[in-house]
Design an enzyme around this catalytic site. Sequence first.
Site, PDB file in Angstrom:
ATOM      1  N   LYS A  56     -18.874   0.339  12.548  1.00  0.00           N
ATOM      2  CA  LYS A  56     -19.018   1.697  12.023  1.00  0.00           C
ATOM      3  C   LYS A  56     -19.128   2.704  13.187  1.00  0.00           C
ATOM      4  O   LYS A  56     -19.312   2.302  14.344  1.00  0.00           O
ATOM      5  CB  LYS A  56     -20.236   1.744  11.099  1.00  0.00           C
ATOM      6  CG  LYS A  56     -20.050   0.916   9.807  1.00  0.00           C
ATOM      7  CD  LYS A  56     -21.313   0.941   8.966  1.00  0.00           C
ATOM      8  CE  LYS A  56     -21.125   0.250   7.627  1.00  0.00           C
ATOM      9  NZ  LYS A  56     -22.399   0.193   6.854  1.00  0.00           N
ATOM     10  N   ASN A  90     -26.276   1.357  10.197  1.00  0.00           N
ATOM     11  CA  ASN A  90     -26.438  -0.099  10.363  1.00  0.00           C
ATOM     12  C   ASN A  90     -25.229  -0.780  11.007  1.00  0.00           C
ATOM     13  O   ASN A  90     -25.004  -1.968  10.813  1.00  0.00           O
ATOM     14  CB  ASN A  90     -26.854  -0.754   9.036  1.00  0.00           C
ATOM     15  CG  ASN A  90     -25.821  -0.597   7.935  1.00  0.00           C
ATOM     16  OD1 ASN A  90     -24.782   0.038   8.145  1.00  0.00           O
ATOM     17  ND2 ASN A  90     -26.081  -1.185   6.782  1.00  0.00           N
ATOM     18  N   TYR A 122     -15.395   2.415  -0.266  1.00  0.00           N
ATOM     19  CA  TYR A 122     -16.727   2.305  -0.860  1.00  0.00           C
ATOM     20  C   TYR A 122     -16.739   2.705  -2.337  1.00  0.00           C
ATOM     21  O   TYR A 122     -17.782   3.114  -2.861  1.00  0.00           O
ATOM     22  CB  TYR A 122     -17.715   3.168  -0.061  1.00  0.00           C
ATOM     23  CG  TYR A 122     -18.180   2.494   1.218  1.00  0.00           C
ATOM     24  CD1 TYR A 122     -18.823   1.256   1.193  1.00  0.00           C
ATOM     25  CD2 TYR A 122     -17.997   3.098   2.458  1.00  0.00           C
ATOM     26  CE1 TYR A 122     -19.262   0.636   2.357  1.00  0.00           C
ATOM     27  CE2 TYR A 122     -18.431   2.483   3.629  1.00  0.00           C
ATOM     28  CZ  TYR A 122     -19.065   1.251   3.567  1.00  0.00           C
ATOM     29  OH  TYR A 122     -19.498   0.648   4.719  1.00  0.00           O
ATOM     30  N   GLU A 174     -10.091  -5.171   0.642  1.00  0.00           N
ATOM     31  CA  GLU A 174     -10.331  -4.337   1.827  1.00  0.00           C
ATOM     32  C   GLU A 174      -9.234  -4.531   2.879  1.00  0.00           C
ATOM     33  O   GLU A 174      -8.798  -3.566   3.510  1.00  0.00           O
ATOM     34  CB  GLU A 174     -11.725  -4.661   2.398  1.00  0.00           C
ATOM     35  CG  GLU A 174     -12.830  -4.206   1.450  1.00  0.00           C
ATOM     36  CD  GLU A 174     -14.217  -4.734   1.781  1.00  0.00           C
ATOM     37  OE1 GLU A 174     -14.363  -5.456   2.804  1.00  0.00           O
ATOM     38  OE2 GLU A 174     -15.158  -4.442   1.023  1.00  0.00           O
ATOM     39  N   HIS A 211     -19.845  -3.222   8.957  1.00  0.00           N
ATOM     40  CA  HIS A 211     -19.512  -3.602   7.580  1.00  0.00           C
ATOM     41  C   HIS A 211     -18.868  -4.982   7.584  1.00  0.00           C
ATOM     42  O   HIS A 211     -18.098  -5.303   8.494  1.00  0.00           O
ATOM     43  CB  HIS A 211     -18.505  -2.615   6.970  1.00  0.00           C
ATOM     44  CG  HIS A 211     -17.871  -3.139   5.717  1.00  0.00           C
ATOM     45  ND1 HIS A 211     -18.478  -3.027   4.479  1.00  0.00           N
ATOM     46  CD2 HIS A 211     -16.724  -3.839   5.507  1.00  0.00           C
ATOM     47  CE1 HIS A 211     -17.704  -3.620   3.578  1.00  0.00           C
ATOM     48  NE2 HIS A 211     -16.637  -4.119   4.175  1.00  0.00           N
TER      49      HIS A 211
HETATM   50  P1  IDP Z   1     -23.577  -3.883   2.858  1.00  0.00           P
HETATM   51  O1  IDP Z   1     -22.982  -2.991   3.931  1.00  0.00           O
HETATM   52  O2  IDP Z   1     -24.651  -4.762   3.435  1.00  0.00           O
HETATM   53  O3  IDP Z   1     -22.528  -4.657   2.071  1.00  0.00           O
HETATM   54  P2  IDP Z   1     -23.805  -2.128   0.534  1.00  0.00           P
HETATM   55  O4  IDP Z   1     -24.842  -2.235  -0.516  1.00  0.00           O
HETATM   56  O5  IDP Z   1     -22.402  -2.518   0.211  1.00  0.00           O
HETATM   57  O6  IDP Z   1     -24.348  -2.931   1.831  1.00  0.00           O
HETATM   58  O7  IDP Z   1     -23.832  -0.628   1.045  1.00  0.00           O
HETATM   59  C1  IDP Z   1     -22.816  -0.140   1.897  1.00  0.00           C
HETATM   60  C2  IDP Z   1     -23.436   0.686   2.977  1.00  0.00           C
HETATM   61  O8  IDP Z   1     -24.061   1.822   2.397  1.00  0.00           O
HETATM   62  C3  IDP Z   1     -24.562   0.019   3.782  1.00  0.00           C
HETATM   63  O9  IDP Z   1     -24.104  -0.835   4.808  1.00  0.00           O
HETATM   64  C4  IDP Z   1     -25.292   1.211   4.339  1.00  0.00           C
HETATM   65  O10 IDP Z   1     -24.613   1.754   5.477  1.00  0.00           O
HETATM   66  C5  IDP Z   1     -25.181   2.202   3.189  1.00  0.00           C
HETATM   67  N1  IDP Z   1     -26.371   2.167   2.353  1.00  0.00           N
HETATM   68  C6  IDP Z   1     -26.715   1.208   1.468  1.00  0.00           C
HETATM   69  N2  IDP Z   1     -27.890   1.491   0.881  1.00  0.00           N
HETATM   70  C7  IDP Z   1     -28.292   2.665   1.430  1.00  0.00           C
HETATM   71  C8  IDP Z   1     -29.436   3.494   1.226  1.00  0.00           C
HETATM   72  O11 IDP Z   1     -30.338   3.189   0.451  1.00  0.00           O
HETATM   73  N3  IDP Z   1     -29.482   4.633   1.977  1.00  0.00           N
HETATM   74  C9  IDP Z   1     -28.513   4.993   2.872  1.00  0.00           C
HETATM   75  N4  IDP Z   1     -27.420   4.237   3.078  1.00  0.00           N
HETATM   76  C10 IDP Z   1     -27.321   3.094   2.364  1.00  0.00           C
HETATM   77 MG    MG Z   2     -21.069  -3.965   0.783  1.00  0.00          MG
END
Ligand code: IDP
Ligand code: MG
Length: 152
Positions: free
Chosen positions: A11, A114, A51, A128, A117
């Site tokens: 990212k 974080n 997304y 994807e 992805h």
């Molecule tokens: P993942 O990346 O571990 O698969 P997902 O639930 O698919 O997690 O969410 C996609 C991305 O959305 C996360 O990696 C993170 O960057 C962001 N995200 C998820 N939950 C939150 C939140 O509660 N606050 C802000 N960003 C979030």
């Molecule tokens: Mg995800």
Amino acid sequence: MTTEVTFIMVKPDGVQRNLTGEIIRRFEAKGYYLRGLKLKQVERSLAEEHYIDLKSKPFYPGLVDYILSAPVVAMVFSGKNVVTMGRKLIGATNPLASEPGTIRGDLCIDVGRNVIHGSDSVESAQREIGLWFPEGLVEYKPHMLPWIYERM
Ligand code: IDP
Ligand code: MG
């Protein structure tokens, strides 16, 4: 042996923090190999489509802006169970819950920054990869395979 492919993206924060090499290193060191790789400033439509399953979440607009904020590195890695194992290497979504030793556990702090992805299922990976690599993947057989797998 079922060889899978998974979509991995460094990212914008990961690229800006010079973590691309470290992230590639972890997948390569495990035994996975690249089938596709590009540095890309993403257009809004691609970020939104990537997304799309999270469209109803309150953090969706911020998430799309985050992905658009600077270039990303899009990759496809290949190998046995790479989808499931890729998620293990990456760690839990919220870095507060990611174990030390995982990419997120070691390299970041906030869920909204974080760094990486990874596809969450074989079906998501297919979708994807189709979105990010419409030109297709590179086909080759790395020399290392007999040193990674007992049977092929
Ligand atoms: P993942 O990346 O571990 O698969 P997902 O639930 O698919 O997690 O969410 C996609 C991305 O959305 C996360 O990696 C993170 O960057 C962001 N995200 C998820 N939950 C939150 C939140 O509660 N606050 C802000 N960003 C979030
Ligand atoms: Mg995800």
